[in-house]
Design an enzyme around this catalytic site. Structure first.
Site, PDB file in Angstrom:
ATOM      1  N   ASP A  47      -5.937 -38.232 -47.255  1.00 54.45           N
ATOM      2  CA  ASP A  47      -6.372 -38.256 -45.858  1.00 54.45           C
ATOM      3  C   ASP A  47      -7.889 -38.487 -45.813  1.00 54.45           C
ATOM      4  OD1 ASP A  47      -5.406 -37.277 -42.914  1.00 54.45           O
ATOM      5  OD2 ASP A  47      -7.490 -36.698 -43.303  1.00 54.45           O
TER       6      ASP A  47
ATOM      7  N   ASN B 210     -14.321 -43.093 -35.651  1.00 54.74           N
ATOM      8  CA  ASN B 210     -13.781 -43.808 -34.499  1.00 54.74           C
ATOM      9  C   ASN B 210     -14.569 -43.511 -33.225  1.00 54.74           C
ATOM     10  OD1 ASN B 210     -11.708 -45.441 -35.426  1.00 54.74           O
ATOM     11  ND2 ASN B 210     -10.161 -43.830 -35.314  1.00 54.74           N
TER      12      ASN B 210
ATOM     13  N   ASP C 253     -10.918 -49.291 -38.221  1.00 58.58           N
ATOM     14  CA  ASP C 253      -9.977 -50.217 -38.877  1.00 58.58           C
ATOM     15  C   ASP C 253     -10.564 -50.765 -40.171  1.00 58.58           C
ATOM     16  OD1 ASP C 253      -8.232 -49.814 -36.803  1.00 58.58           O
ATOM     17  OD2 ASP C 253      -8.670 -51.711 -35.779  1.00 58.58           O
TER      18      ASP C 253
ATOM     19  N   GLU D 176      -4.716 -42.060 -40.528  1.00 57.65           N
ATOM     20  CA  GLU D 176      -5.638 -42.235 -41.653  1.00 57.65           C
ATOM     21  C   GLU D 176      -5.075 -41.654 -42.946  1.00 57.65           C
ATOM     22  OE1 GLU D 176      -7.033 -38.422 -39.491  1.00 57.65           O
ATOM     23  OE2 GLU D 176      -5.982 -40.284 -39.056  1.00 57.65           O
TER      24      GLU D 176
END
Length: 453
Positions: free
Chosen positions: A321, A329, A338, A364
């Site tokens: 993770d 973000n 991304d 993620e």
């Protein structure tokens, strides 16, 4: 326009009557021109189609009168309307993603528009030449089939020559071997038909030609198939010219039309296979990272687990993770997020061993399956994965963010399911998060009573 006149001369030389040829290549050139240039092809087609009428008048009478001029103008208009309309229908029916799909659709529409061109052509002859209406109507079936054969088989090669950019792999070297094979087979069957003095029909030649074409459809690209089919039909036309066609014209044309149908098969099969492969990729991979998705990973990992247990081996899994991904973000934008996912997926694919399975689990999170790998070795590989991720950074301009990941590793116990092992690895992952992130922790093997329960 010069190409149009040249193809007309070829069909004239290979014809079996003054107004009859086994095929008519210029009609295919018309369709290819309209597909390549749209309505800008009108003057090319109109002048090209009309020029032979004037040239014929010069060759026969050494003069040009009003009738040849009218014949030329109307004949050019017929080709513009029929084959321009045909190309318009094909362009409207073509799937944007597939550049050759309209060829398959075209084989279904071709009879209608070739019929329009044939009826218009024979009526034009009756109106402006000494050919009577009855004689002209007798020419209509052969005219129609001749145009249909050419349009169905030659359009794709002509379009490839005119507009090569439409095709990714226009021609395969392997096609040359198939061209030699079809030529040898055709010459052999033609010789047998000739020796039989009519007892063996021409249709047998067509059947023998279909065998290599049907086989080649599974090995060659659509454009290569179309070239192979066009060559086979040229062999038929040359044979008719050398040995005489006589009353067997329709038998020849029927054989050629049957071979022409392979163009549809030859374009449809690769297209269907490509579409199947495309949808399989969509169903099994993650669109952003290109890694396996969750569904395909579970299927492959279950298969790998069964194989490992049959061999008495050990299998481990790791959950990964990205740390502080939400912060990236929120502060830098989803496009940077991304970018981070893509970089991590590339990193994972590079660092893991051949045979390890890597997938995007969701958001993620990533998951890795280590076949034939005990917990200790899986921990070492996971440490390398975590270290490689810490070398990555994302950002825009001078603002950069370093990446890191928390990783949980679990070895699958005897009788334990894959999903239970992944859940244990996920629990170890959250322990790594709570312990400060950017670290690798392992999950203890479950007790036997837990597995049995």
């Amino acid at each position: 326009m010069l190409a149009w006149i040249g193809l007309w001369a070829l069909s004239y030389v290979l014809g079996y009557d003054r107004h009859a040829s086994l095929w008519f290549p210029p009609s295919a050139l018309d369709v290819a021109l309209f597909l390549a240039f749209g309505w800008a092809a009108i003057p090319m087609v109109w002048i090209g189609a009309g020029a032979p009428a004037i040239l014929s008048s010069l060759m026969l009478d050494n003069s040009i009168g009003w009738n040849p001029i009218c014949l030329a103008v109307v004949y050019g208009a017929i080709h513009v309307v029929s084959y321009g309309g045909f190309a318009w229908v094909l362009n409207r029916s073509r799937l944007p993603r597939d550049k050759i799909d309209h060829v398959g659709v075209g084989f279904l529409w071709a009879p209608l528009f070739c019929g329009i061109a044939a009826i218009g052509g024979v009526l034009n002859l009756a109106a402006f030449t000494n050919v009577t209406l009855a004689q002209a109507l007798e020419l209509a079936p052969g005219w129609w089939i001749g145009d249909l054969i050419a349009v169905s088989t030659l359009t794709l090669p002509f379009l490839c020559i005119i507009h090569r950019g439409r095709f990714g792999t226009p021609f395969q070297a392997e096609t040359l071997n198939w061209l030699v094979l079809t030529t040898v087979l055709f010459c052999t069957s033609s010789y047998l038909v000739y020796l039989s003095a009519g007892r063996i029909p021409v249709s047998l030649e067509a059947y023998l030609q279909l065998l290599p074409l049907l086989w080649a459809t599974h090995r060659l690209s659509p454009i290569s198939i179309s070239i192979l089919v066009s060559w086979s039909e040229l062999l038929f036309v040359v044979r008719a010219m050398l040995f005489g066609v006589g009353e067997g014209a329709f038998e020849y044309q029927g054989a050629m039309l049957a071979i022409g149908a392979i163009t549809y098969v030859g374009t449809a099969i690769p297209t269907l296979l490509a579409e199947r492969s495309h949808f399989q990729r969509l169903a099994s991979t993650d669109g952003l990272t290109g890694l396996m998705n969750r569904t395909s990973f579970c299927a492959l990992a279950e298969s790998e687990l069964a194989r490992t247990r049959r061999r008495g081996g050990i299998l481990s899994v790791a959950m990964i993770d990205l740390d502080h991904f939400k912060r990236i973000n929120d502060t830098m934008g989803h496009s940077i997020g991304d970018q981070a996912l893509k970089k991590v997926s590339d990193c994972l694919s590079t660092v893991v061993r051949t045979g390890d399975l890597v997938a995007r689990w969701g958001g993620e999170e990533f998951v890795v399956c280590f076949p034939d790998t005990a917990l200790g070795s899986a921990m070492e590989i996971s440490e390398r994965l975590g270290g490689a991720i810490t070398t990555l950074s994302v950002g825009n301009g001078t603002v950069r963010a370093m990446l890191s990941a928390s990783i949980g590793v679990a070895e699958i116990g005897d009788g334990e399911s894959l999903s239970d092992a992944i859940n244990r690895a996920d629990s170890a992952l959250y322990m790594a998060k709570n312990a400060g992130r950017n670290r690798v922790l392992s999950a203890d093997l479950p007790s036997l009573s837990t597995v049995v329960a």
